[in-house]
Design a protein around this motif. Structure first.
Motif, PDB file in Angstrom:
ATOM      1  N   HIS A  41      45.013  16.220  16.914  1.00  0.00           N
ATOM      2  CA  HIS A  41      44.369  16.799  15.740  1.00  0.00           C
ATOM      3  C   HIS A  41      43.633  15.744  14.922  1.00  0.00           C
ATOM      4  O   HIS A  41      44.005  14.562  14.930  1.00  0.00           O
ATOM      5  CB  HIS A  41      45.419  17.456  14.836  1.00  0.00           C
ATOM      6  N   TYR A  62      41.042  20.215  16.733  1.00  0.00           N
ATOM      7  CA  TYR A  62      42.009  19.683  17.697  1.00  0.00           C
ATOM      8  C   TYR A  62      41.501  19.909  19.114  1.00  0.00           C
ATOM      9  O   TYR A  62      40.566  20.675  19.355  1.00  0.00           O
ATOM     10  CB  TYR A  62      43.389  20.323  17.509  1.00  0.00           C
ATOM     11  N   SER A  77      54.051  19.765  11.147  1.00  0.00           N
ATOM     12  CA  SER A  77      53.422  20.082  12.424  1.00  0.00           C
ATOM     13  C   SER A  77      53.909  21.389  13.032  1.00  0.00           C
ATOM     14  O   SER A  77      55.105  21.586  13.240  1.00  0.00           O
ATOM     15  CB  SER A  77      53.690  18.945  13.419  1.00  0.00           C
ATOM     16  N   GLN A  87      53.212  22.251  16.078  1.00  0.00           N
ATOM     17  CA  GLN A  87      53.618  21.947  17.448  1.00  0.00           C
ATOM     18  C   GLN A  87      55.090  21.563  17.505  1.00  0.00           C
ATOM     19  O   GLN A  87      55.851  22.054  18.347  1.00  0.00           O
ATOM     20  CB  GLN A  87      52.786  20.786  18.006  1.00  0.00           C
ATOM     21  N   PHE A 136      41.367  24.543  13.787  1.00  0.00           N
ATOM     22  CA  PHE A 136      42.647  24.946  13.215  1.00  0.00           C
ATOM     23  C   PHE A 136      42.367  25.903  12.059  1.00  0.00           C
ATOM     24  O   PHE A 136      41.519  25.648  11.216  1.00  0.00           O
ATOM     25  CB  PHE A 136      43.391  23.709  12.716  1.00  0.00           C
ATOM     26  N   GLU A 171      49.001  16.063  13.739  1.00  0.00           N
ATOM     27  CA  GLU A 171      48.837  17.358  13.083  1.00  0.00           C
ATOM     28  C   GLU A 171      49.330  17.299  11.641  1.00  0.00           C
ATOM     29  O   GLU A 171      48.720  17.880  10.743  1.00  0.00           O
ATOM     30  CB  GLU A 171      49.601  18.437  13.861  1.00  0.00           C
ATOM     31  N   GLY A 176      50.798  25.040  16.248  1.00  0.00           N
ATOM     32  CA  GLY A 176      49.800  23.986  16.122  1.00  0.00           C
ATOM     33  C   GLY A 176      48.381  24.479  16.186  1.00  0.00           C
ATOM     34  O   GLY A 176      47.464  23.705  16.495  1.00  0.00           O
ATOM     35  N   THR A 177      48.153  25.765  15.859  1.00  0.00           N
ATOM     36  CA  THR A 177      46.806  26.324  15.906  1.00  0.00           C
ATOM     37  C   THR A 177      46.381  26.941  14.583  1.00  0.00           C
ATOM     38  O   THR A 177      45.195  27.148  14.349  1.00  0.00           O
ATOM     39  CB  THR A 177      46.692  27.407  16.995  1.00  0.00           C
ATOM     40  N   HIS A 211      41.279  10.524  12.504  1.00  0.00           N
ATOM     41  CA  HIS A 211      42.517  11.060  13.084  1.00  0.00           C
ATOM     42  C   HIS A 211      43.594   9.986  13.115  1.00  0.00           C
ATOM     43  O   HIS A 211      43.325   8.792  12.998  1.00  0.00           O
ATOM     44  CB  HIS A 211      42.261  11.624  14.488  1.00  0.00           C
ATOM     45  N   HIS A 231      39.445  20.949  10.112  1.00  0.00           N
ATOM     46  CA  HIS A 231      40.590  20.461  10.884  1.00  0.00           C
ATOM     47  C   HIS A 231      40.374  20.918  12.320  1.00  0.00           C
ATOM     48  O   HIS A 231      40.355  22.111  12.610  1.00  0.00           O
ATOM     49  CB  HIS A 231      41.886  21.038  10.292  1.00  0.00           C
TER      50      HIS A 231
END
Length: 259
Positions: free
Chosen positions: A32, A21, A181, A183, A108, A160, A124-125, A43, A19
């Motif tokens: 992502h 991004y 998500s 984010q 990710f 994501e 989001g990481t 994606h 995964h």
């Protein structure tokens, strides 16, 4: 090397099923996808780079016009491998260069510790959830590339969300909460911490307000993570596409409306 401060990796470190991004618009948001191998990324996109569309005509016009103006200083060169994908939407496959769109490559992280999760202040990481084997991840991504992933929604069904589903097979089963998500969860957590919490009245000092806001933000992010929340369940990818062509979540929403 992936660590607390950065998830940036080199292309040589990529493995199929990862995964990945890349940040967009000066780190305003990240796009992502799932690395499929051989320099390809699967994606979920809204088309023309409009992944952060809010539904507000005026706000979207401001965001996208500034994005277009910043990218219009140089001539656009069509990718010889992917062609022109600017008008495509849904689940697509692009070369790594087109996916990154000039940005850096980040990985990710899955099954991180609670301490590391909270240390990564930006959502989001990473996630506390565990990833499935690469073959399962790629099977979901390729199936959804053929059958779609429903309509794009910045808060409930974004790029994501797509990548996290491919990695975990987990779907949110309620229609009232944010999607998977990180984010989106971070944005809502920040808004809640700053605006809506009654705890902000417990102190008038700037440091006190900052401490309360930071605490609420961290708690909101943590309880919204796909790895700890309880409104999710494992759903086979084949079950996502109904005879009507809707995803399972969209079909349940339509049924609720009819009732």
């Amino acid at each position: 090397m992936v660590g607390v401060l950065s998830n940036k990796i080199g292309r040589g470190q990529l493995k199929p099923g990862d995964h990945i991004y890349s940040w967009r618009l000066a780190y305003l948001y990240a796009h992502h996808g799932i690395y499929a191998g051989d320099g390809k990324v699967i994606h979920f996109t809204r088309g023309a780079g409009h992944e952060i569309g809010t539904g507000s005509t005026a706000l979207d016009r401001l965001i996208f016009s500034s994005s277009s103006s910043s990218s219009s200083h140089g001539s656009v060169i069509q990718c010889p491998e992917c062609g022109d994908q600017s008008t495509l939407d849904g689940v697509i496959c692009s070369c790594l260069d087109c996916f990154l769109s000039g940005g850096e490559l980040y990985l990710f992280q899955y099954k991180v510790s609670p301490a590391l999760f909270l240390a990564k202040a930006r959502g989001g990481t990473c996630t506390l959830a565990a990833s499935d084997p690469p073959e399962d991840v790629l099977h979901r991504a390729e199936f959804l590339m053929r059958n779609g992933f429903g309509g794009y929604n910045i808060f409930k069904n974004n790029c994501e969300d797509f990548a996290i589903y491919c990695k975990t097979g987990l779907l949110v089963v309620t229609n009232i909460s944010v999607g998977r998500s990180g984010q989106a969860a971070s944005f809502l957590a920040a808004t809640s911490a700053i605006v809506s919490s009654p705890l902000r009245f417990l102190t008038t000092s700037f440091s006190g307000l900052a401490a309360v806001g930071c605490g609420l933000y961290c708690v909101s992010r943590f309880v919204s993570d796909i790895g700890v929340r309880r409104d999710v369940r494992k759903v086979p990818v084949e079950a996502l596409v109904t005879p009507s062509g809707l995803t399972e979540s969209e079909a349940s929403t339509e049924t609720a409306k009819e009732a």
